[in-house]
Scaffold this active site. Sequence first.
Site, PDB file in Angstrom:
ATOM      1  N   CYS A   1      -6.324   3.599  -2.193  1.00  0.00           N
ATOM      2  CA  CYS A   1      -7.295   4.462  -2.117  1.00  0.00           C
ATOM      3  C   CYS A   1      -7.584   5.124  -3.867  1.00  0.00           C
ATOM      4  CB  CYS A   1      -7.620   5.319  -0.854  1.00  0.00           C
ATOM      5  SG  CYS A   1      -7.687   4.570   0.368  1.00  0.00           S
TER       6      CYS A   1
ATOM      7  N   ARG B   1      -6.413   0.731  -6.522  1.00  0.00           N
ATOM      8  CA  ARG B   1      -5.202   1.113  -5.806  1.00  0.00           C
ATOM      9  C   ARG B   1      -5.595   0.756  -4.232  1.00  0.00           C
ATOM     10  NH1 ARG B   1      -3.517   5.335  -8.118  1.00  0.00           N
ATOM     11  NH2 ARG B   1      -2.785   6.555  -5.773  1.00  0.00           N
TER      12      ARG B   1
ATOM     13  N   TRP C   1      -8.493   0.989   0.721  1.00  0.00           N
ATOM     14  CA  TRP C   1      -7.471   0.461   1.337  1.00  0.00           C
ATOM     15  C   TRP C   1      -7.335   0.820   2.649  1.00  0.00           C
ATOM     16  CZ3 TRP C   1      -2.734   1.020   4.026  1.00  0.00           C
ATOM     17  CH2 TRP C   1      -2.125  -0.520   4.269  1.00  0.00           C
TER      18      TRP C   1
ATOM     19  N   ASN D   1      -8.146   9.898   0.458  1.00  0.00           N
ATOM     20  CA  ASN D   1      -7.344   9.072  -0.259  1.00  0.00           C
ATOM     21  C   ASN D   1      -6.505   9.620   0.753  1.00  0.00           C
ATOM     22  OD1 ASN D   1      -5.276   7.060  -0.929  1.00  0.00           O
ATOM     23  ND2 ASN D   1      -4.823   8.681  -2.776  1.00  0.00           N
ATOM     24  N   GLY D   2      -5.616   8.784   1.676  1.00  0.00           N
ATOM     25  CA  GLY D   2      -4.791   9.591   2.266  1.00  0.00           C
ATOM     26  C   GLY D   2      -4.523   9.242   4.252  1.00  0.00           C
TER      27      GLY D   2
ATOM     28  N   GLU E   1      13.729 -10.489  -6.364  1.00  0.00           N
ATOM     29  CA  GLU E   1      11.993 -10.217  -6.599  1.00  0.00           C
ATOM     30  C   GLU E   1      12.007 -11.646  -6.837  1.00  0.00           C
ATOM     31  OE1 GLU E   1      11.069  -7.695  -7.102  1.00  0.00           O
ATOM     32  OE2 GLU E   1       9.870  -8.488  -9.386  1.00  0.00           O
TER      33      GLU E   1
ATOM     34  N   LYS F   1       8.083 -11.518  -5.647  1.00  0.00           N
ATOM     35  CA  LYS F   1       6.351 -12.181  -5.867  1.00  0.00           C
ATOM     36  C   LYS F   1       5.882 -13.318  -6.037  1.00  0.00           C
ATOM     37  CE  LYS F   1       6.620  -9.144  -9.365  1.00  0.00           C
ATOM     38  NZ  LYS F   1       6.690  -7.985  -8.326  1.00  0.00           N
TER      39      LYS F   1
ATOM     40  N   GLU G   1       3.705 -12.399  -2.891  1.00  0.00           N
ATOM     41  CA  GLU G   1       2.679 -11.657  -2.829  1.00  0.00           C
ATOM     42  C   GLU G   1       1.720 -12.122  -3.479  1.00  0.00           C
ATOM     43  OE1 GLU G   1       3.550  -7.455  -4.697  1.00  0.00           O
ATOM     44  OE2 GLU G   1       4.858  -8.511  -6.307  1.00  0.00           O
TER      45      GLU G   1
ATOM     46  N   HIS H   1      27.007 -19.677   4.755  1.00  0.00           N
ATOM     47  CA  HIS H   1      26.873 -18.281   6.348  1.00  0.00           C
ATOM     48  C   HIS H   1      25.518 -18.857   7.223  1.00  0.00           C
ATOM     49  CE1 HIS H   1      30.454 -17.050   4.810  1.00  0.00           C
ATOM     50  NE2 HIS H   1      30.176 -16.772   3.765  1.00  0.00           N
TER      51      HIS H   1
ATOM     52  N   LYS I   1      -2.109  -0.848  -4.684  1.00  0.00           N
ATOM     53  CA  LYS I   1      -0.814  -0.508  -6.093  1.00  0.00           C
ATOM     54  C   LYS I   1      -0.401   0.940  -5.766  1.00  0.00           C
ATOM     55  CE  LYS I   1       1.128  -1.177 -10.186  1.00  0.00           C
ATOM     56  NZ  LYS I   1       1.480  -2.180 -10.816  1.00  0.00           N
TER      57      LYS I   1
HETATM   58  C1  F6R Z   1       5.677  -5.900  -5.649  1.00  0.00           C
HETATM   59  C2  F6R Z   1       5.526  -4.349  -6.266  1.00  0.00           C
HETATM   60  C3  F6R Z   1       5.852  -3.091  -5.003  1.00  0.00           C
HETATM   61  C4  F6R Z   1       6.563  -2.365  -5.987  1.00  0.00           C
HETATM   62  C5  F6R Z   1       6.219  -1.013  -4.627  1.00  0.00           C
HETATM   63  C6  F6R Z   1       6.927   0.684  -5.033  1.00  0.00           C
HETATM   64  O1  F6R Z   1       5.316  -6.560  -7.332  1.00  0.00           O
HETATM   65  O2  F6R Z   1       5.038  -3.912  -7.049  1.00  0.00           O
HETATM   66  O3  F6R Z   1       7.001  -4.035  -4.340  1.00  0.00           O
HETATM   67  O4  F6R Z   1       6.899  -1.641  -6.585  1.00  0.00           O
HETATM   68  O5  F6R Z   1       5.408  -0.494  -3.433  1.00  0.00           O
HETATM   69  O6  F6R Z   1       6.076   1.355  -6.009  1.00  0.00           O
HETATM   70  P1  F6R Z   1       6.094   1.982  -6.788  1.00  0.00           P
HETATM   71  O7  F6R Z   1       6.982   1.045  -7.842  1.00  0.00           O
HETATM   72  O8  F6R Z   1       4.433   2.609  -7.322  1.00  0.00           O
HETATM   73  O9  F6R Z   1       7.197   3.120  -5.939  1.00  0.00           O
END
Ligand code: F6R
Length: 617
Positions: A2, A30, A78, A105-106, A486, A490, A493, A509, A612
């Site tokens: 949010c 966000r 969100w 937000n929250g 990672e 990527k 997502e 294994h 985000k």
């Molecule tokens: C993946 C991604 C998330 C963040 C995670 C932590 O691309 O961006 O997995 O890394 O939500 O976010 P922060 O770093 O803001 O605590």
Amino acid sequence: MCGIVGYVGSQVSSRAQDVVMEGLARLEYRGYDSAGIALVADGAIESRKRSGKLANLISDIGQHPLAASSTAIGHTRWATHGGPTDANAHPHLGGPDGKLALIHNGIIENFHALRTELLEAGVEFASETDTEVVAHLLARAYDGDLTTAMRAVVARLEGAFTLLAVHVDQPGVVVGARRNSPLVVGLGEGENFLGSDVAAFIGYTREAMELEQDQIVTITPDRVEVIGFDGESAKGKTFHVDWDAAAAEKGGHEWFMEKEIHEQPQAVADTLLGRTDETGALVLDELRISEEQLRNVDRITFVACGTAAYAGMVAKYAIERWTRIPVEVALAHEFRYCDPIADERTLVVSISQSGETMDTLMAVKHAHDLGALTVSICNTHGATIPRESDAVLYTHAGPEIAVASTKGFLAQITACYLLGLYLAQLRGESYADDARVVLTELHETPDRIAEVLDRLDRVREIAHFMADTRSVLFLGRHVGYPIALEGALKLKELAYIHAEGFAAGELKHGPIALIEPGQPVFIVVPGPDTPHGLHGKVVSNIQEIRARGARTIVIAQDGDTAVEPFADEVIRVPRTSPMLQPLLTAVPLQVFAMELANAKGLDVDQPRNLAKSVTVE
Ligand code: F6R
């Protein structure tokens, strides 16, 4: 999660709407389930809200323009309580006559009890949200002063929240409150701003003020007043934002993610900047924990989520080697629940780009309660996690807008390495020489990342060929293992493709059963000079899966010819020492996921269901 914007100015004009809509555009990363705005205009609240992306709200306002105003709040959502519908979108109006508008937000954890109480008092609800409960409480508590009403209401709330409210009877006033969710003040001339982060108002002012936990802020065109939830007057800490509106634009790139991938050499260079003295020794001034305390550390625990946790996993290999201190990496949302072992000799290092991730924040608070030393590695000035920590080491990656983290990740690894090298320097451990070489090479890394970025045409082509692929596997060993994880994250997502990362040694294994003819597998190959013969072992792993029909896409260093007989594709990265390879090998995997999402026609910057900044547990 949010995005929140608030504005008050001295003129009744279209500026209030323009500022809030521009702020929402910058904060849309966000959350993008719905967007809404409320203005105080002509003795009434004018509110407009639409489910879906901000574009829906913009189009609605285009067809039915809003009135001129001096006072506005806006929200991009969100969804938590209640689906992403028009009715559940914020702002929510309070009171039978709708004279108050509120955004949030929250999560209000005790909202059921409060809602029941309001229902029994005859209040009618227009949505399923926890936020509307607060709007009605606030309207009922209002007796001529919104700040006083806010104080009375926050005392009844449990959970995490940032709240912004306006009231028809007080045009020219926006009142905000925060507990465990972000809120910053933008300081203008004859106007003031509120935002979830500084991006909300960066087009108008670069002077900002942090708020502490449990504070209420009242803004008017020429006044910013802060009090605690206890009513005591407080003083916010002002700061200058060291990036401008241009840094929050796409700069000619199709996607923010593409721009941020290309900013990685700079992000790493800026994170290294100013952290060594003239002799080349590390000086981490901002660390604010005494050298003696750091020398006494006998255990390090990283707490982080997602990509940030993978940065911690990379750092574990390096820091254990350089310092001989045992390092563990805990997913922040699991940390509190495993009865963690931590005391005053434990260094708990949180890693968070946003500095607002609720799971990570709660882990830091728990570590603090256990008496541990807490250090935050964070990219966002004034965010909650660094403020709740004993010390902070900022990454200087600049604003990261795309939901998928890229430059934030490389900057996190860099900052973790600086911390590890600093500890090694303080403790004078046996691998100090090794550490010195790495520090020198770290400074050469931005140029090497730039070289990787110049060579990615083949990765883009491969991504386009693979647009219909249903599953991709990623293998790595040592520091290449978190990079495999990672790469898989990527792809999941961004391209919504099933992807799994494995430690290459684990394959035999169990997971090797997944290999069938044509199965694409990315393999992150350690350099030939990696200790313990790891290079040869990974080459054997490639052979094993190739023999079973896998399509092997190998990421290998320049000059590593041993991989060629077993690779369907080789993606080359420049030679570098083993610990620094992640800063190079992560890049082709980021570009692969981005291009594949692009080829599928997906929204690279705002993947479905995500946001985000994850400010709920
Ligand atoms: C993946 C991604 C998330 C963040 C995670 C932590 O691309 O961006 O997995 O890394 O939500 O976010 P922060 O770093 O803001 O605590």
